[in-house]
Scaffold this motif. Sequence first.
Motif, PDB file in Angstrom:
ATOM      1  N   GLN A 211       0.842  -1.187   0.000  1.00  0.00           N
ATOM      2  CA  GLN A 211       0.000   0.000   0.000  1.00  0.00           C
ATOM      3  C   GLN A 211       0.885   1.248   0.000  1.00  0.00           C
ATOM      4  O   GLN A 211       1.953   1.255   0.603  1.00  0.00           O
ATOM      5  CB  GLN A 211      -0.889   0.024   1.239  1.00  0.00           C
ATOM      6  N   ALA A 212       0.405   2.292  -0.675  1.00  0.00           N
ATOM      7  CA  ALA A 212       1.183   3.530  -0.718  1.00  0.00           C
ATOM      8  C   ALA A 212       1.380   4.107   0.673  1.00  0.00           C
ATOM      9  O   ALA A 212       2.456   4.568   1.033  1.00  0.00           O
ATOM     10  CB  ALA A 212       0.493   4.549  -1.623  1.00  0.00           C
ATOM     11  N   THR A 213       0.331   4.069   1.486  1.00  0.00           N
ATOM     12  CA  THR A 213       0.409   4.548   2.865  1.00  0.00           C
ATOM     13  C   THR A 213      -0.395   3.612   3.756  1.00  0.00           C
ATOM     14  O   THR A 213      -1.275   2.898   3.281  1.00  0.00           O
ATOM     15  CB  THR A 213      -0.164   5.972   3.014  1.00  0.00           C
ATOM     16  N   PHE A 214      -0.075   3.618   5.021  1.00  0.00           N
ATOM     17  CA  PHE A 214      -0.819   2.810   5.984  1.00  0.00           C
ATOM     18  C   PHE A 214      -1.058   3.693   7.203  1.00  0.00           C
ATOM     19  O   PHE A 214      -0.220   3.798   8.080  1.00  0.00           O
ATOM     20  CB  PHE A 214      -0.036   1.559   6.354  1.00  0.00           C
ATOM     21  N   GLU A 215      -2.209   4.309   7.226  1.00  0.00           N
ATOM     22  CA  GLU A 215      -2.525   5.231   8.309  1.00  0.00           C
ATOM     23  C   GLU A 215      -2.907   4.469   9.581  1.00  0.00           C
ATOM     24  O   GLU A 215      -3.655   3.494   9.536  1.00  0.00           O
ATOM     25  CB  GLU A 215      -3.681   6.153   7.900  1.00  0.00           C
ATOM     26  N   GLY A 216      -2.361   4.913  10.700  1.00  0.00           N
ATOM     27  CA  GLY A 216      -2.765   4.351  11.987  1.00  0.00           C
ATOM     28  C   GLY A 216      -2.149   3.012  12.314  1.00  0.00           C
ATOM     29  O   GLY A 216      -2.626   2.308  13.219  1.00  0.00           O
ATOM     30  N   MET A 217      -1.078   2.607  11.617  1.00  0.00           N
ATOM     31  CA  MET A 217      -0.451   1.319  11.890  1.00  0.00           C
ATOM     32  C   MET A 217       0.133   1.298  13.287  1.00  0.00           C
ATOM     33  O   MET A 217       0.860   2.195  13.688  1.00  0.00           O
ATOM     34  CB  MET A 217       0.642   1.045  10.853  1.00  0.00           C
ATOM     35  N   ARG A 218      -0.229   0.281  14.062  1.00  0.00           N
ATOM     36  CA  ARG A 218       0.329   0.075  15.400  1.00  0.00           C
ATOM     37  C   ARG A 218       0.677  -1.390  15.552  1.00  0.00           C
ATOM     38  O   ARG A 218      -0.224  -2.233  15.631  1.00  0.00           O
ATOM     39  CB  ARG A 218      -0.674   0.494  16.476  1.00  0.00           C
ATOM     40  N   PRO A 219       1.984  -1.747  15.547  1.00  0.00           N
ATOM     41  CA  PRO A 219       2.371  -3.160  15.647  1.00  0.00           C
ATOM     42  C   PRO A 219       1.687  -3.860  16.812  1.00  0.00           C
ATOM     43  O   PRO A 219       1.649  -3.364  17.933  1.00  0.00           O
ATOM     44  CB  PRO A 219       3.889  -3.085  15.848  1.00  0.00           C
ATOM     45  N   GLY A 220       1.132  -5.038  16.510  1.00  0.00           N
ATOM     46  CA  GLY A 220       0.462  -5.834  17.523  1.00  0.00           C
ATOM     47  C   GLY A 220      -0.981  -5.456  17.739  1.00  0.00           C
ATOM     48  O   GLY A 220      -1.728  -6.163  18.416  1.00  0.00           O
ATOM     49  N   ILE A 221      -1.413  -4.326  17.166  1.00  0.00           N
ATOM     50  CA  ILE A 221      -2.792  -3.858  17.352  1.00  0.00           C
ATOM     51  C   ILE A 221      -3.471  -3.663  15.995  1.00  0.00           C
ATOM     52  O   ILE A 221      -4.478  -4.295  15.688  1.00  0.00           O
ATOM     53  CB  ILE A 221      -2.833  -2.552  18.166  1.00  0.00           C
ATOM     54  N   VAL A 222      -2.910  -2.780  15.190  1.00  0.00           N
ATOM     55  CA  VAL A 222      -3.430  -2.546  13.847  1.00  0.00           C
ATOM     56  C   VAL A 222      -2.301  -2.809  12.862  1.00  0.00           C
ATOM     57  O   VAL A 222      -1.339  -2.049  12.790  1.00  0.00           O
ATOM     58  CB  VAL A 222      -3.949  -1.096  13.686  1.00  0.00           C
TER      59      VAL A 222
END
Length: 231
Positions: A211-222
């Motif tokens: 994906q060009a961007t990944f908004e809100g990525m949080r390892p282990g959660i999102v």
Amino acid sequence: DLDVDRLVRTVASGRVYRQDDFLSESEVVAMLNEIETLRSRGMFEASGLSDTNRGRNQGFDGVADRQVCAVPWWKDALSGEEGDDKDDGVVGSNAKDEKEEEEEEEEYEEAAEERLRSAIRDRLARKLRLALSSILNRPTMSDPTLAHECYYSRSTPGASLKRHMDERHEETKGPRGWLLPSRRSISWLVYLSDADWDVGSNGGQLISFPQATFEGMRPGIVEAGCHDGNL
């Protein structure tokens, strides 16, 4: 050593983590020698992207498609059942002719290379697999009874592998989607390239389409490929 923080964030964002010089030059040579032995024994067969509509008649060939061979030691190495290496040092009389010395030297080199390959097997099948299982919170990767496929892949000049997805969600696979106890969680590729390999003239590089961007990525959660933390 793995850069754990970068690894976690890269995979969580749906991108490819790259680790340079994962194997030493001597380890690469040892693995290439094993591949050549398997090739000379006719163990490789043409394999491309399967089309389920064609059943067993996929029509692969060894020119346009890559050739693959299941890694023969992988299953035993998963559970650590591979036998311990023996000290294959050669003991004999002090008086040796030139032929005997050459044979002993060959035996010593073969034994040393086998010990090297054994260390690589342990690093891939157990250490790396278990480390990724823990670091990325993928518990099924640590279960040696589940399917963890591993194969050697080689391509002749002109061969290619089309763009594809390594894994899809079960709901997209139809009635067969939920039959297996697990699915592919992560893929890794170990490139056994020559030291003077040139991408421009030799090709063979991996191209990914994240994906060009990944908004809100949080390892282990999102993370990429998950819903509410459920992969």
